[in-house]
Design a protein around this motif. Structure first.
Motif, short mmCIF file in Angstrom:
data_model
loop_
_atom_site.label_atom_id
_atom_site.label_comp_id
_atom_site.label_asym_id
_atom_site.label_seq_id
_atom_site.Cartn_x
_atom_site.Cartn_y
_atom_site.Cartn_z
N CYS A 2 0.90 -1.64 0.03
CA CYS A 2 0.01 0.17 -0.08
C CYS A 2 0.60 1.88 0.15
CB CYS A 2 -1.27 0.15 1.09
SG CYS A 2 -2.23 -1.15 0.62
N VAL A 24 6.11 9.28 5.29
CA VAL A 24 5.94 10.73 5.32
C VAL A 24 6.66 10.77 7.12
CG1 VAL A 24 5.37 13.11 3.94
CG2 VAL A 24 5.39 10.79 2.98
N LEU A 50 -3.51 14.02 0.39
CA LEU A 50 -3.10 12.53 0.03
C LEU A 50 -4.47 12.10 -0.41
CD1 LEU A 50 -2.15 11.59 3.56
CD2 LEU A 50 -0.94 11.76 2.10
N MET B 1 -7.02 -2.65 -0.85
CA MET B 1 -7.42 -1.72 -0.89
C MET B 1 -6.72 -1.00 -0.47
SD MET B 1 -10.84 -0.77 -2.81
CE MET B 1 -11.22 0.67 -1.56
N CYS B 2 -6.58 0.41 -0.27
CA CYS B 2 -4.91 0.57 0.42
C CYS B 2 -5.37 1.56 1.34
CB CYS B 2 -4.24 1.29 -0.53
SG CYS B 2 -3.62 -0.05 -1.40
N GLU B 3 -6.61 2.56 2.01
CA GLU B 3 -7.24 3.36 2.86
C GLU B 3 -6.43 3.37 3.60
OE1 GLU B 3 -8.78 0.41 1.18
OE2 GLU B 3 -9.97 -0.41 3.74
N ASP B 22 -9.03 7.65 2.68
CA ASP B 22 -9.32 7.72 1.51
C ASP B 22 -8.13 8.78 1.03
OD1 ASP B 22 -8.86 7.08 -1.57
OD2 ASP B 22 -10.35 7.92 -1.91
N LYS B 23 -8.94 10.05 1.35
CA LYS B 23 -8.12 11.32 1.14
C LYS B 23 -7.61 12.04 1.91
CE LYS B 23 -9.93 11.61 -3.48
NZ LYS B 23 -11.67 10.77 -3.77
N VAL B 24 -7.14 12.68 2.73
CA VAL B 24 -6.70 14.18 3.82
C VAL B 24 -6.37 15.03 2.37
CG1 VAL B 24 -4.99 14.49 5.57
CG2 VAL B 24 -6.03 11.75 4.59
N ILE B 47 -0.63 16.72 10.13
CA ILE B 47 -0.01 15.49 10.05
C ILE B 47 0.92 15.31 11.12
CG2 ILE B 47 1.15 13.81 8.20
CD1 ILE B 47 -0.96 14.85 6.42
N LYS B 48 1.55 14.40 11.17
CA LYS B 48 2.77 14.67 12.04
C LYS B 48 3.79 12.76 11.70
CE LYS B 48 5.70 13.77 15.88
NZ LYS B 48 6.49 14.82 16.35
N GLU B 49 2.83 11.87 10.80
CA GLU B 49 4.07 10.42 10.41
C GLU B 49 2.74 10.30 9.31
OE1 GLU B 49 5.63 8.20 13.17
OE2 GLU B 49 6.19 7.35 11.82
N LEU B 50 3.19 9.53 7.87
CA LEU B 50 2.29 8.80 7.72
C LEU B 50 3.52 7.28 7.77
CD1 LEU B 50 1.12 10.60 4.02
CD2 LEU B 50 0.56 10.57 6.70
N ALA B 51 2.98 5.90 7.73
CA ALA B 51 3.36 5.29 7.93
C ALA B 51 2.68 4.07 6.65
CB ALA B 51 3.83 4.15 8.56
N LEU B 52 2.77 4.15 4.96
CA LEU B 52 1.62 3.65 4.32
C LEU B 52 1.64 2.29 4.46
CD1 LEU B 52 1.68 6.32 1.15
CD2 LEU B 52 -0.04 5.89 3.56
N VAL B 53 2.35 1.53 4.76
CA VAL B 53 2.47 -0.23 4.71
C VAL B 53 1.99 -0.56 5.61
CG1 VAL B 53 3.92 -2.40 4.54
CG2 VAL B 53 4.72 -0.01 2.85
N HIS B 55 -0.92 1.22 7.20
CA HIS B 55 -2.00 1.83 6.72
C HIS B 55 -1.73 2.44 7.61
CE1 HIS B 55 -3.19 -1.12 3.61
NE2 HIS B 55 -2.40 -2.10 4.64
#
Lengths: 62, 62
Positions: A2, A24, A50, B1-3, B22-24, B47-53, B55
């Motif tokens: 993802c 990120v 995003l 899905m990659c939410e 989904d969206k930010v 946003i402090k941090e995204l860690a998409l893998v 989720h």
């Protein structure tokens, strides 16, 4: 997987600047991007939008 | 899905505040979150941090 791809929006164009982004982290006026391979890139930009289902991270310059 | 799921970090705790995002879209000092069902939530946070893998979207209050 993802991960998403990071695009820099300039006017109505979107330039792909980093692929397969996992993490990120905003830092002052920059963003630290890290891809799924552990490679990092610092960009002077902020998050504009995003769209995770579309695997898109849209950035714009500060 | 990659939410991803949005968590608000308070100290060393993370509180789940919105699922299946989904969206930010950052708007002034708020974030507009939209889930995969089209439901929206505005939160006064950044946003402090995204860690998409993983989720995860980690937010912190302004």
């Amino acid at each position: 997987m993802c991960e998403a791809h990071a695009y820099l929006r300039r006017g109505d164009r979107e330039e792909l600047i980093f692929e397969n982004v996992d993490k990120v982290e905003p830092q002052n006026d920059c963003l630290l991007l890290e891809n799924i391979f552990g490679q990092r890139k610092m960009v002077k930009a902020r998050i504009k939008e995003l769209a995770l289902v579309d695997h898109k991270i849209i950035l714009e310059e500060e």
